[in-house]
Structure formats: C-alpha cells, structure tokens
Design a protein around this motif. Structure first.
Motif, PDB file in Angstrom:
ATOM      1  N   ALA A   1     -13.696  -8.816  -0.637  1.00 22.92           N
ATOM      2  CA  ALA A   1     -12.610  -9.790  -0.733  1.00 22.92           C
ATOM      3  C   ALA A   1     -12.611 -10.719   0.473  1.00 22.92           C
ATOM      4  CB  ALA A   1     -11.267  -9.072  -0.852  1.00 22.92           C
TER       5      ALA A   1
ATOM      6  N   VAL B   1      -4.965  -5.384  -0.937  1.00 27.58           N
ATOM      7  CA  VAL B   1      -6.298  -5.916  -0.629  1.00 27.58           C
ATOM      8  C   VAL B   1      -6.216  -7.404  -0.293  1.00 27.58           C
ATOM      9  CG1 VAL B   1      -8.570  -6.462  -1.611  1.00 27.58           C
ATOM     10  CG2 VAL B   1      -7.554  -4.203  -1.985  1.00 27.58           C
TER      11      VAL B   1
ATOM     12  N   LEU C   1      -9.221  -0.043  -2.189  1.00 28.26           N
ATOM     13  CA  LEU C   1      -9.132  -0.688  -0.877  1.00 28.26           C
ATOM     14  C   LEU C   1     -10.507  -0.953  -0.274  1.00 28.26           C
ATOM     15  CD1 LEU C   1      -6.803  -1.635   0.964  1.00 28.26           C
ATOM     16  CD2 LEU C   1      -7.061   0.502   2.230  1.00 28.26           C
TER      17      LEU C   1
ATOM     18  N   TYR D   1       0.823  -1.209   0.000  1.00 25.78           N
ATOM     19  CA  TYR D   1       0.000   0.000   0.000  1.00 25.78           C
ATOM     20  C   TYR D   1       0.862   1.265   0.000  1.00 25.78           C
ATOM     21  CZ  TYR D   1      -4.144   2.850   0.762  1.00 25.78           C
ATOM     22  OH  TYR D   1      -5.161   3.762   0.597  1.00 25.78           O
TER      23      TYR D   1
ATOM     24  N   SER E   1     -12.848  -2.364  -1.603  1.00 23.08           N
ATOM     25  CA  SER E   1     -13.331  -3.682  -2.018  1.00 23.08           C
ATOM     26  C   SER E   1     -12.935  -4.752  -1.003  1.00 23.08           C
ATOM     27  CB  SER E   1     -12.772  -4.050  -3.399  1.00 23.08           C
ATOM     28  OG  SER E   1     -11.359  -4.189  -3.358  1.00 23.08           O
ATOM     29  N   LEU E   2     -12.222  -4.344   0.046  1.00 20.71           N
ATOM     30  CA  LEU E   2     -11.740  -5.304   1.044  1.00 20.71           C
ATOM     31  C   LEU E   2     -12.858  -6.141   1.667  1.00 20.71           C
ATOM     32  CD1 LEU E   2      -9.558  -6.544   2.827  1.00 20.71           C
ATOM     33  CD2 LEU E   2      -9.699  -4.526   4.310  1.00 20.71           C
TER      34      LEU E   2
END
Length: 301
Positions: free
Chosen positions: A108, A158, A102, A86, A104-105
């Motif tokens: 995920a 991620v 990020l 990052y 979308s973590l």
C-alpha cells in the motif's frame, strides 16, 4: 559468536514483530471489557509517560521544530486513525486475519508513493501490488453481503498506516524519532479521551484489565524502539522481510490463547501476500543496486 550488523537488525526486527503481536493480543483480550476509545486513552496515557521520559533530553526541540511542522501533526492524525480502526478490528476478527491483512501495508505504501509522490514502478512491481491485494481479498473472502465490518476496519487501518509512512518520508530527518512518537502518543491519548463517551462511556477497569494494558503499553514501546534499532543496525533489504515473522506470532498466539485456527483459504491468502511482498522487496533492492551502479559508473574512477 559475533553478530553482523545485518543479523542484529534482523534480530531487532523479529523482536519488534513479537512485541507488536503481544500488544495486539493483550488489546484483543480487553476489547470486551471496555470500548476502543477507553483502550486508546488508557494505553496512550501509559505509553505517553514512558516515551516522554525517553525523549526528555531532546525536549528543547519539541516546541521549536516539532509542533510547527504540519506534517508531524497530520502524521499523528493518521496514526490515530490507524489505532482506532485496528483496535476495533481486533475485537471482531481473529488475530491472524488482522495481521495478514496488515502485512499488505508495504504494498500500500508503494502504491501511495506512485500516486502521490511521483515515484515510478515497473510492471513487475505493479503485478506484485495487484497480487498482494488479491491475497487480501482471499483472506477477507467477501460474500454476497459484501465485506465484514471487521475487514473494513483493517483496510481502514492499512490506509491510515500507509498515509503515516508516506508522511514520515517527508518529515525533516533531523527531527528525533522519539519526539515524533511523543506527538503521536499524545494525539492518540487525547483522541481516545474524546471518543470514550461516543463509543459507550467509561467502564470501571478490573485490576487484571489494567495490568494487561500496562503490559500492552510496554510491548508497544519495545516494538517501536526495536524497529528504530533494526533500521539503523542493518540494511533495509536484509531486515525488512523479517516483518513477515509477525504472521508466525499472530497465528501461534491466536491458536494458543484464542482458539483461532486458520483455514485453508486463509493460508492461501497469507502465502500470496507474503510472496508478493517479498518479490516487491527484491525488485526494489535490485532497482537500487542498478541505480547505484549507474551513479558509480558516471562518476568514474
């Protein structure tokens, strides 16, 4: 005016997102003055000193329960990977872009729970996951030459952060969170020290750069503590969506301090990611409510 537990949790979550973005902006501002290894080492050393002071009352458990737990150590390695990738991404991409990807973590983590922890997900949440990752592609917009290296670094962050969160679920809940953070901070500091030479060597720090990293460490620690307070104060279903306030801070800081103005497709991608994440949160909350209702009905009066 009295705040409910949920409102307190929401306030703490919003403060956490603001703190994390202040940290990101300060780190981004020094990426031209030193390499990522040196940033990790200096910031990690400062953060370690502060978190060790906070965790000192629980030090007896550190050697007996924390270090022997292999999951804690693997989690720390995942955090190291997330920090490195990052920080490298922050030096290459606008702050709003890294923050958007990020976000979308949570999707995920849900995908990882299905693949590795055996959790079940209905078709609606699968659709939310797919749409969320489609939103990431809109933000990244890979051309004929493929993904930019900055986007690859954020995706790596991620993946590492999702691994960290999945491992956190498997760690004994009796282990104090501050002690887990101590292991993480020390691991980042040590790894940063080892990476200084391979990534270009030590560069003398101006007083201004050092002060920025000091404030970065404080902001990071405040963010970590506010996350804990938020999750303990309010219901996750009410508090978790406040993570998306991170985008407001990232876009605002990017415009004011770095001159990064999001374009149309960036905004579209952000909207898709946020909508997918909020829908996934909603479906998960409804599933929990249904399970609770079924359990209550089975027990009877």
């Amino acid at each position: 005016m009295k705040f409910s537990a949920n409102h307190k949790g929401a306030l703490f979550m919003a403060l956490a997102m603001a703190s994390f973005n202040v940290n990101d902006a300060l780190v981004k501002s020094v990426t031209g003055a030193m390499n990522p290894g040196q940033i990790m080492f200096v910031r990690g050393l400062l953060t370690s000193c502060m978190i060790i002071a906070l965790a000192w009352p629980a030090r007896a458990q550190f050697w007996r329960r924390v270090l022997p737990d292999r999951k804690v150590l693997v989690r720390a390695m995942a955090e190291v990977g997330a920090a490195l990738t990052y920080i490298m991404a922050l030096g290459l991409l606008p702050l709003a872009n890294t923050a958007a990807i990020l976000l979308s973590l949570p999707l995920a983590v849900t995908l990882g729970a299905v693949l590795f922890l055996g959790e079940t997900v209905g078709w609606r949440r699968w659709l939310a996951i797919i749409c969320g990752f489609a939103g990431v592609l809109i933000v990244i917009r890979p051309g004929p030459e493929g993904f930019s290296i900055g986007a690859v670094f954020v995706i790596g962050a991620v993946i590492c952060a999702a691994t960290r969160d999945l491992l956190t679920r498997r760690i004994d809940p009796e282990i104090p969170a501050t002690l887990i953070t101590v292991v993480t901070a020390l691991a980042i500091t040590l790894f940063g020290a080892l990476m200084i030479v391979p990534l270009g060597g030590w560069r003398p720090m101006d007083a201004d750069v050092f002060v920025r990293l000091c404030f970065s460490s404080v902001a990071l620690l405040i963010g970590y503590q506010c996350i804990v307070f938020a999750m303990r104060a309010g219901e996750i279903s009410f508090v978790a969506p406040l993570r998306y306030t991170s985008l407001i801070w990232a876009i605002g800081i990017g415009i004011v301090f770095f001159g990064d103005i999001p374009d149309f497709w960036m905004c579209v991608g952000v909207a898709v990611i946020v909508a997918s994440g909020l829908y996934a949160f909603n479906r998960e909350n409804r599933k929990r409510a249904e399970q609770f209702a079924q359990t209550s009905a089975a027990k009877g009066p």
